[in-house]
Design a protein around this motif. Sequence first.
Motif, PDB file in Angstrom:
ATOM      1  N   ARG A  31       5.160 -41.103  42.455  1.00 39.24           N
ATOM      2  CA  ARG A  31       4.372 -40.951  41.223  1.00 39.24           C
ATOM      3  C   ARG A  31       3.006 -41.607  41.415  1.00 39.24           C
ATOM      4  N   VAL A  32       1.957 -40.879  41.037  1.00 44.29           N
ATOM      5  CA  VAL A  32       0.589 -41.365  41.146  1.00 44.29           C
ATOM      6  C   VAL A  32      -0.045 -41.372  39.767  1.00 44.29           C
ATOM      7  N   GLU A  33      -0.696 -42.457  39.428  1.00 45.85           N
ATOM      8  CA  GLU A  33      -1.507 -42.550  38.208  1.00 45.85           C
ATOM      9  C   GLU A  33      -2.915 -42.902  38.653  1.00 45.85           C
ATOM     10  N   ILE A  34      -3.909 -42.175  38.126  1.00 43.96           N
ATOM     11  CA  ILE A  34      -5.281 -42.521  38.481  1.00 43.96           C
ATOM     12  C   ILE A  34      -6.031 -42.964  37.230  1.00 43.96           C
ATOM     13  N   ALA A  35      -6.994 -43.861  37.451  1.00 44.38           N
ATOM     14  CA  ALA A  35      -7.839 -44.355  36.369  1.00 44.38           C
ATOM     15  C   ALA A  35      -8.764 -43.231  35.914  1.00 44.38           C
ATOM     16  N   GLU A  59     -14.375 -33.509  40.444  1.00 44.41           N
ATOM     17  CA  GLU A  59     -14.478 -33.741  41.889  1.00 44.41           C
ATOM     18  C   GLU A  59     -14.003 -35.158  42.226  1.00 44.41           C
ATOM     19  N   ASN A  60     -14.341 -36.129  41.374  1.00 40.77           N
ATOM     20  CA  ASN A  60     -13.894 -37.501  41.588  1.00 40.77           C
ATOM     21  C   ASN A  60     -12.374 -37.622  41.466  1.00 40.77           C
ATOM     22  N   VAL A  61     -11.791 -36.863  40.558  1.00 39.05           N
ATOM     23  CA  VAL A  61     -10.325 -36.830  40.459  1.00 39.05           C
ATOM     24  C   VAL A  61      -9.748 -36.336  41.783  1.00 39.05           C
ATOM     25  N   GLU A  62     -10.317 -35.260  42.301  1.00 43.33           N
ATOM     26  CA  GLU A  62      -9.823 -34.686  43.552  1.00 43.33           C
ATOM     27  C   GLU A  62      -9.960 -35.680  44.712  1.00 43.33           C
ATOM     28  N   ARG A  63     -11.090 -36.380  44.793  1.00 44.53           N
ATOM     29  CA  ARG A  63     -11.288 -37.394  45.837  1.00 44.53           C
ATOM     30  C   ARG A  63     -10.222 -38.489  45.749  1.00 44.53           C
ATOM     31  N   THR A  64      -9.962 -38.934  44.529  1.00 38.66           N
ATOM     32  CA  THR A  64      -9.006 -40.015  44.335  1.00 38.66           C
ATOM     33  C   THR A  64      -7.582 -39.543  44.618  1.00 38.66           C
ATOM     34  N   LEU A  65      -7.245 -38.342  44.182  1.00 32.21           N
ATOM     35  CA  LEU A  65      -5.930 -37.788  44.501  1.00 32.21           C
ATOM     36  C   LEU A  65      -5.711 -37.740  46.008  1.00 32.21           C
ATOM     37  N   ALA A  66      -6.734 -37.310  46.743  1.00 33.75           N
ATOM     38  CA  ALA A  66      -6.619 -37.159  48.191  1.00 33.75           C
ATOM     39  C   ALA A  66      -6.272 -38.487  48.870  1.00 33.75           C
ATOM     40  N   TRP A  72      -4.419 -31.209  43.596  1.00 36.40           N
ATOM     41  CA  TRP A  72      -4.293 -30.627  42.260  1.00 36.40           C
ATOM     42  C   TRP A  72      -2.934 -29.939  42.089  1.00 36.40           C
ATOM     43  N   ASP A  73      -2.329 -29.499  43.166  1.00 36.00           N
ATOM     44  CA  ASP A  73      -1.015 -28.855  43.073  1.00 36.00           C
ATOM     45  C   ASP A  73       0.049 -29.807  42.540  1.00 36.00           C
ATOM     46  N   HIS A  74      -0.198 -31.097  42.612  1.00 31.71           N
ATOM     47  CA  HIS A  74       0.759 -32.095  42.147  1.00 31.71           C
ATOM     48  C   HIS A  74       0.483 -32.562  40.721  1.00 31.71           C
ATOM     49  N   VAL A  75      -0.636 -32.159  40.156  1.00 31.95           N
ATOM     50  CA  VAL A  75      -1.046 -32.632  38.826  1.00 31.95           C
ATOM     51  C   VAL A  75      -0.253 -31.910  37.744  1.00 31.95           C
ATOM     52  N   ILE A  76       0.291 -32.692  36.801  1.00 28.85           N
ATOM     53  CA  ILE A  76       1.021 -32.083  35.694  1.00 28.85           C
ATOM     54  C   ILE A  76       0.390 -32.395  34.342  1.00 28.85           C
ATOM     55  N   HIS A  77      -0.584 -33.296  34.308  1.00 25.63           N
ATOM     56  CA  HIS A  77      -1.178 -33.662  33.021  1.00 25.63           C
ATOM     57  C   HIS A  77      -2.597 -34.173  33.234  1.00 25.63           C
ATOM     58  N   VAL A  78      -3.518 -33.706  32.389  1.00 23.77           N
ATOM     59  CA  VAL A  78      -4.913 -34.157  32.428  1.00 23.77           C
ATOM     60  C   VAL A  78      -5.361 -34.447  31.015  1.00 23.77           C
ATOM     61  N   ALA A  99      -8.396 -22.462  37.071  1.00 29.07           N
ATOM     62  CA  ALA A  99      -7.774 -22.187  38.359  1.00 29.07           C
ATOM     63  C   ALA A  99      -6.406 -22.854  38.434  1.00 29.07           C
ATOM     64  N   LEU A 100      -6.258 -23.967  37.777  1.00 34.72           N
ATOM     65  CA  LEU A 100      -4.964 -24.646  37.764  1.00 34.72           C
ATOM     66  C   LEU A 100      -3.980 -23.903  36.880  1.00 34.72           C
ATOM     67  N   HIS A 101      -4.464 -23.387  35.743  1.00 37.10           N
ATOM     68  CA  HIS A 101      -3.590 -22.612  34.867  1.00 37.10           C
ATOM     69  C   HIS A 101      -3.146 -21.320  35.541  1.00 37.10           C
ATOM     70  N   ALA A 102      -4.001 -20.758  36.401  1.00 35.88           N
ATOM     71  CA  ALA A 102      -3.701 -19.479  37.035  1.00 35.88           C
ATOM     72  C   ALA A 102      -2.705 -19.620  38.185  1.00 35.88           C
ATOM     73  N   ARG A 103      -2.484 -20.828  38.648  1.00 34.91           N
ATOM     74  CA  ARG A 103      -1.574 -21.048  39.764  1.00 34.91           C
ATOM     75  C   ARG A 103      -0.154 -20.727  39.311  1.00 34.91           C
ATOM     76  N   PRO A 104       0.554 -19.849  40.038  1.00 35.41           N
ATOM     77  CA  PRO A 104       1.935 -19.524  39.648  1.00 35.41           C
ATOM     78  C   PRO A 104       2.785 -20.782  39.577  1.00 35.41           C
ATOM     79  N   GLY A 105       3.538 -20.905  38.518  1.00 37.64           N
ATOM     80  CA  GLY A 105       4.421 -22.046  38.342  1.00 37.64           C
ATOM     81  C   GLY A 105       3.721 -23.318  37.908  1.00 37.64           C
ATOM     82  N   ALA A 106       2.421 -23.226  37.572  1.00 38.17           N
ATOM     83  CA  ALA A 106       1.674 -24.418  37.180  1.00 38.17           C
ATOM     84  C   ALA A 106       2.231 -24.979  35.879  1.00 38.17           C
ATOM     85  N   ASP A 107       2.331 -26.269  35.822  1.00 39.20           N
ATOM     86  CA  ASP A 107       2.758 -26.952  34.614  1.00 39.20           C
ATOM     87  C   ASP A 107       1.680 -27.979  34.297  1.00 39.20           C
TER      88      ASP A 107
END
Length: 117
Positions: A31-35, A59-66, A72-78, A99-107
């Motif tokens: 489990r990952v939580e970002i500020a 973009e900063n979210v993506e940098r921190t996730l990395a 983004w494939d692991h993100v379930i809540h923003v 783009a995240l909503h369009a991903r099949p199976g995205a939650d």
Amino acid sequence: MSKPEFFVTPGYGEKKLALHHYTQAVKIDNRVEIAGQGGWNDDDEYPEAIADEIARAFENVERTLALTGATWDHVIHVNSYHLPMDGEALEGDGREVPALHARPGADLDVHRSPGPG
């Protein structure tokens, strides 16, 4: 329970840690939580246009996730907070999220709320 791992985003994250004493992300087990990520660059400067600021925040979210091994494939809540809460802000947010909503199976659950004030 696993020991928490803390992550500092290179550049702006190092400055935030030195000035405000917090890290950009924590990971416990899988489990990952970002500020909250703003639209700043590594020099803590913001673009003039709100849409560009929002794009940079994502973009900063993506940098921190990395850093944590996540994408983004692991993100379930923003949570997305904007001032002003006008068409430009909503348009800027909308360019990043569909783009995240369009991903099949995205939650993905995106909450848009005005900031304080």
